[in-house]
Design a protein around this motif. Sequence first.
Motif, short mmCIF file in Angstrom:
data_model
loop_
_atom_site.label_atom_id
_atom_site.label_comp_id
_atom_site.label_asym_id
_atom_site.label_seq_id
_atom_site.Cartn_x
_atom_site.Cartn_y
_atom_site.Cartn_z
N LEU A 120 9.25 6.05 -0.42
CA LEU A 120 9.69 4.85 -0.27
C LEU A 120 8.55 4.23 -1.25
CD1 LEU A 120 11.01 2.91 1.92
CD2 LEU A 120 9.10 3.17 3.73
N ARG A 121 9.44 2.79 -2.00
CA ARG A 121 8.66 2.15 -2.25
C ARG A 121 8.67 0.74 -1.60
NH1 ARG A 121 11.83 0.34 -5.42
NH2 ARG A 121 10.37 -1.17 -6.85
N ILE A 142 12.36 -10.75 8.75
CA ILE A 142 10.70 -11.36 8.90
C ILE A 142 9.44 -10.19 8.64
CG2 ILE A 142 12.79 -11.68 11.37
CD1 ILE A 142 11.86 -8.55 12.34
N LYS A 143 9.92 -9.07 8.06
CA LYS A 143 8.97 -8.39 7.77
C LYS A 143 9.23 -8.30 6.30
CE LYS A 143 7.69 -5.16 9.65
NZ LYS A 143 6.20 -3.90 10.90
N LYS A 144 8.41 -7.90 5.44
CA LYS A 144 8.74 -7.28 3.85
C LYS A 144 7.21 -5.66 4.07
CE LYS A 144 10.13 -9.59 -0.10
NZ LYS A 144 11.33 -8.10 -0.28
N GLU A 145 8.09 -4.21 3.46
CA GLU A 145 6.57 -3.98 3.14
C GLU A 145 6.24 -3.88 1.80
OE1 GLU A 145 5.28 -2.46 8.09
OE2 GLU A 145 6.94 -0.95 6.03
N ALA A 146 5.92 -3.21 1.16
CA ALA A 146 5.65 -2.87 -0.55
C ALA A 146 4.55 -1.40 -0.59
CB ALA A 146 5.65 -3.40 -1.10
N TYR A 147 5.20 -0.17 -0.95
CA TYR A 147 4.60 0.46 -0.63
C TYR A 147 3.86 1.13 -2.33
CZ TYR A 147 5.58 0.94 4.01
OH TYR A 147 5.96 0.62 4.95
N LYS A 152 -1.58 2.22 -1.60
CA LYS A 152 -1.71 0.85 -0.89
C LYS A 152 -0.70 0.37 0.01
CE LYS A 152 -3.29 -2.36 -3.61
NZ LYS A 152 -2.66 -4.00 -5.11
N LYS A 153 -0.80 -0.54 1.12
CA LYS A 153 0.92 -0.96 1.61
C LYS A 153 -0.18 -2.12 2.21
CE LYS A 153 2.76 -0.49 6.50
NZ LYS A 153 2.86 -0.30 7.90
N GLU A 154 1.28 -3.11 0.92
CA GLU A 154 1.28 -4.58 0.84
C GLU A 154 2.62 -5.13 1.91
OE1 GLU A 154 0.38 -6.51 -3.00
OE2 GLU A 154 1.83 -4.78 -3.15
N THR A 155 1.74 -5.75 2.94
CA THR A 155 2.39 -6.66 4.61
C THR A 155 2.86 -7.92 4.74
OG1 THR A 155 2.41 -4.28 5.81
CG2 THR A 155 3.66 -6.41 6.93
N GLU A 176 -5.03 -0.66 2.21
CA GLU A 176 -5.20 0.35 0.83
C GLU A 176 -6.51 1.57 1.12
OE1 GLU A 176 -6.58 -2.72 -2.17
OE2 GLU A 176 -8.01 -2.22 -2.05
N TYR A 177 -5.91 2.27 0.88
CA TYR A 177 -6.94 3.95 1.66
C TYR A 177 -6.88 4.59 0.02
CZ TYR A 177 -3.74 2.28 4.77
OH TYR A 177 -2.51 1.19 5.54
N GLU A 178 -8.31 5.34 0.40
CA GLU A 178 -8.80 6.66 -0.28
C GLU A 178 -8.29 8.13 0.65
OE1 GLU A 178 -12.47 5.32 -1.75
OE2 GLU A 178 -11.57 3.54 -2.05
#
Length: 852
Positions: free
Chosen positions: A670-671, A683-688, A728-731, A745-747
């Motif tokens: 999922l991008r 109402i919301k945007k998410e980028a992966y 990374k997940k940007e909301t 951000e995840y490791e």
Amino acid sequence: MLKYDTPSPGVGSLLRVQSLPVDLHSGRANIAIPLYSIALKNYSYDIQLLYNSEGNKVDLPVGNVGLGWSITGGQIYRVANGMIDEVYTFNEYMDRTANTNWDQESNLNKYYNPFIYNEDYLHEPDLDEFIINIGKINASFFMYKDKEGEIQTRISSQNSSYFKVKDVKVGKIPDVLLADTEWTNAHLNKTYHPKLYIESRPVLITEITIVDSEGLTYIFGGDINSIDLSCAYSKDPDYDSHYSVYGDQIGSHSMIWDSFHSSLLATASTWHIKKIILPNQENLTFNYDKGNVNIVERFDHHNISTIKFSGENLKSNTIPALYNLPSTVDPQFLLLVDKKYDIVYPSLLTGIKASNGDELKFVSSKRNDLATDGFYDQQKLFLKDNYGAVIDKIKEKAYSYKLDEIKATTKNIKFYYTDQQSERLKLDSLLVNNTEKYKFQYNTLKLPAFNQMLTDNWGYYNGKKYLSQINSQRFDALYNYRQPDSTYVKAEILEGITYPTGGRVGLEYELHRYSRISTQYPFGIKQENGMAGGVRIKRVIFSDNKGSSEKITKEYLYQNEDNSSSGILSVVPRYVTNGTGTVDYDFKYTHLKGPYSYSNKSTTNINWTDGFHIGYSRVIEKLFDGSKTVYSFANYDRVQDEPSTADFTLGMNNDMYNKYTSRKLDRGLLRSADYYNASQKLIKKEAYTYHSDLSDYLKTIERYALMNTLPIRVSANKIYTYFPFLQKKETILYTDHDSIHETEEYEYNKYRLLTCTRKYINNPNDNSMLEARTKYISDLMEEYDSVTSGSISSGSPLKVYDTMRAQGLLSYPVETVVKRNGKVTSAEVMTYKLSDQLPFRINSISWKMMCR
């Protein structure tokens, strides 16, 4: 050459569900019904009923719970590539790939020559793929021994948890007497006693032990009852000198029936879960039985010819209309010319016992649905060895089972079917504890019998017989002729489930469509609209049990922004190719020189494919209230496969089985997701963003030769094995007057464990950064290993952690630290102790400290 060992029907049904993504990228609905859970301390073994909603492939056998359904269990299934690994590759892999010239012609050409003095022939390091499904582990993996003799495990999966192969046992499975008979020739006053054995290959993997990061041990196989054997007819070496292919006697002799020792040569194709052992020694034991065989008839239509550089002309034709049958031979032989028979000696789960006293019994019975063995028994007319003599006896054992009941300690589940000879087994309903009933509704259009040549290019029903194209040798027209049909493709597909509460789920499907095609050699994207086999979910309808006219719906649109289909076809099947040329090449003691030509026509595609045949880049999910979510996925337009690193080719064009390096780990992820309310306001945007590491791969070398001669290709490819975790997940949250931006951000460590989460908030009232770090036993001990060598003494405080690591307890945390804007706000340290009663019973002592 890639070879799929035929799985038993039950394993085959499950593989279609669990080895492929069940998500909007593939257009498949996730349909699962929980049946039972065995609860042990800190572990639950869950049994589910799963449905594959991609559509019914006409010529695939049906599993033991009916068309499209499967039950989760636990197994490792092998996709064999070339010679099975345990013969050469498992032990030789490192020696054959560690050299720097592994992908150069000087290395590849040694795998080409079949001459007796070529010690490298058939030793190409073409790793088998193993597919494991049990609990949270759902992955492809590869295994081999390193130069120190240690087993190395490489996982190739997007989301499976970590595991490793702890042990592999290799040996010979005992021979099995499958069939015998007695026949007396009154004229000769002689009695014959032909017998047929299932004989395993001399070297086979008999048991695989897996350990996950929580210290659970899974033992697969171990005895013949828990291993599925894929069998092939192995003719007695003396037979061909005494009888022709038509069963006619050659010369004068008395050799017949029990004078020969043909067999069914068996390869282990599936290892079923035999035992699960928890760190505290609680366990589950699985029991299996054997007795029947699954025989599946399949078509093998081809017309192949190749003229070698030496002038030798080799031909193979399996098209009955073109077959030159001697007038003295029984015409029944033509029924067998275009047939192959896959024979599996399968395992049947009969029970599960848990150490806490919980027990399940699986009650099965012989079923009566549509047969899959076709004209198998007609072989007895033309075989005069022990195999031909007992074919009728084998056919008596050629049947499958249906699961009738699961008797559990606290639950009883009964399965009810449509089970008749004219159609496939279908699950009609489930009855739980004699009160809770699940009822299933299917499309009323019936599928045809097996092997009727009524399939599209991907194996789904299209109602259009392609026999005329074969008889006229119009193989180049097969692709256009075998296009899918939007009505027939839905035959007998699940369309509704009524639940015990009275609520109902309705399922609507539509044919796959695409606007682009991924091409290979050269690699790229081609603009072209079309339909592809199978179905995607179009609409899901939920209704209650109160007779209300109101229904909740979810609708799915597979569209780009310009309303064109967002589908991308992964490959166009090819059925015909030919080529000519000249060979002038020196190999060791041989000089190869001369012209060649070849032609390959077949009804099964001759080009290599990897994974599901279509994926969608953009899918809109519309809800009943008018709101919607727009999902975007990584697809071939963003992540294309790669050509072979190198190849050594003699006369082979790019059409035939030209394997390549797959980038499927990066596709289907999922991008982005855009959320709109009922007023169509965003109402919301998410980028992966995901991790990708193209330096993390296995080396593999494949060999393919037409009719095991020229043309030939030996190619070097990569198998990527990195973990494409969410990096990374940007909301963006939209309010009436402003927007809030959040970034996470995840490791992860190499054991697929989340070690760090950072969250950045950017809004007028808060611009903080939160960070949570976790250190696991695996991390702690790797830090120790990096600065110290040697063993840990028994008195060391680290001894407990070293012991836990040795037992596979890698996912236990030892430290968690939380920071806000770089300052520690809380911390927790966990310590563990060994117990005298058990090898490593764990006691956790923790404390928290608050920092201002």
